[in-house]
Design an enzyme around this catalytic site. Structure first.
Site, mmCIF file in Angstrom:
data_model
loop_
_atom_site.group_PDB
_atom_site.id
_atom_site.type_symbol
_atom_site.label_atom_id
_atom_site.label_comp_id
_atom_site.label_asym_id
_atom_site.label_seq_id
_atom_site.Cartn_x
_atom_site.Cartn_y
_atom_site.Cartn_z
ATOM 1 N N ASP A 47 0.871 -1.175 0.000
ATOM 2 C CA ASP A 47 0.000 0.000 0.000
ATOM 3 C C ASP A 47 0.908 1.224 0.000
ATOM 4 O OD1 ASP A 47 -1.701 2.139 0.498
ATOM 5 O OD2 ASP A 47 -2.859 1.089 2.038
ATOM 6 N N TYR A 139 -8.459 14.777 -6.768
ATOM 7 C CA TYR A 139 -7.608 14.112 -7.761
ATOM 8 C C TYR A 139 -6.793 15.142 -8.543
ATOM 9 C CZ TYR A 139 -6.382 11.260 -11.860
ATOM 10 O OH TYR A 139 -5.705 10.613 -12.861
ATOM 11 N N LYS A 143 -2.558 15.585 -8.713
ATOM 12 C CA LYS A 143 -1.795 15.457 -9.950
ATOM 13 C C LYS A 143 -0.974 16.713 -10.242
ATOM 14 C CE LYS A 143 -2.906 11.248 -10.808
ATOM 15 N NZ LYS A 143 -1.897 10.172 -10.734
#
Length: 241
Positions: A47, A139, A143
């Site tokens: 993980d 998200y 990024k």
């Protein structure tokens, strides 16, 4: 034979990238929480949000292989939701995997690469970090952060260790297909000048190039592969007769 570590290589872009490097004769190690189906090479259940686990996995690879040539931080998660519906738990998970997971893997690898005075650090960013994009606030932010990490690592680790990231546009991955209906996919295609989504193998080719001697003078850069989506077209269909 290079030793190549790729996180999140059990499916999608990561799997295609693992296949590309394996085809070239490289030894590939996949760090993923999900067991692989068709990914070549070795799998270490990891993980990437667990920094200790990441560090242990990287150390294990180096101890067993005696080298660490290319490390690609690709693992990522994405959940479609509006900014008013986003929960703290969702945001923290996305950040822990998409941004802090890159930092954890790159840092663990860099400590080895700096000592060896060689190595390439790569990561999957996204065009979502280059412009506003609805329903993916957390998200998008992660990024954009990956691209910033890329520039910082390049500045600090040059000249021996290179860092770069690939920013794909729309790619037909399991993650994309899980969130988009056929109608949504078709609408996305109409916004892309190339008129289609990329195949994961096309993004894999970009990673393979960035890890090659041909890219030896390239560091701190974000390679955008989006079929022309961010060149100007955002709402209209691609040009043509």
């Amino acid at each position: 034979m290079r030793t190549v570590v790729i996180s999140g290589a059990s499916s999608g872009i990561g799997e295609a990238t693992a296949q590309r490097f394996a085809e070239a004769g490289d030894h590939v190690v996949n760090l993923d929480i999900a067991p692989p189906q068709d990914t070549p090479g070795e799998w270490i259940e990891t993980d990437v949000s667990d920094w200790a686990a990441v560090g242990s996995a990287v150390t294990r690879v180096y101890d067993e292989r005696g080298r660490l040539d290319v490390v690609i931080a690709n693992a990522g998660v994405s959940v479609r939701h509006g900014v008013l519906d986003l929960t703290e738990e969702q945001a923290r998970r996305t950040t822990s995997v998409n941004l802090l997971g890159v930092l954890a893997l790159w840092q663990a690898a860099a400590r080895i690469m700096v000592g060896r005075k060689e190595g390439v650090l790569l990561a999957t960013a996204s065009v979502n970090g280059l412009r506003g994009y609805p329903f993916y606030a957390d998200y998008n932010a992660t990024k954009a952060g990956v691209a910033a990490l890329c520039r910082t690592f390049a500045m600090e680790l040059s000249p021996h260790v290179r860092a770069a990231c690939v920013s794909p546009g729309a790619v037909l991955t399991p993650m994309q297909l899980a969130e988009y209906t056929d109608a949504m996919l078709a609408e996305t295609n109409r916004r892309i000048p190339a008129g289609r989504h990329a195949a994961p193998s096309e993004i894999a080719e970009a990673f393979f190039y960035l890890a090659s001697p041909a890219a030896g003078f390239l560091t701190g850069q974000e390679l955008v592969i989006d079929g022309g989506e961010t060149a100007g077209a955002t709402t209209t269909a691609f040009g043509g007769a």
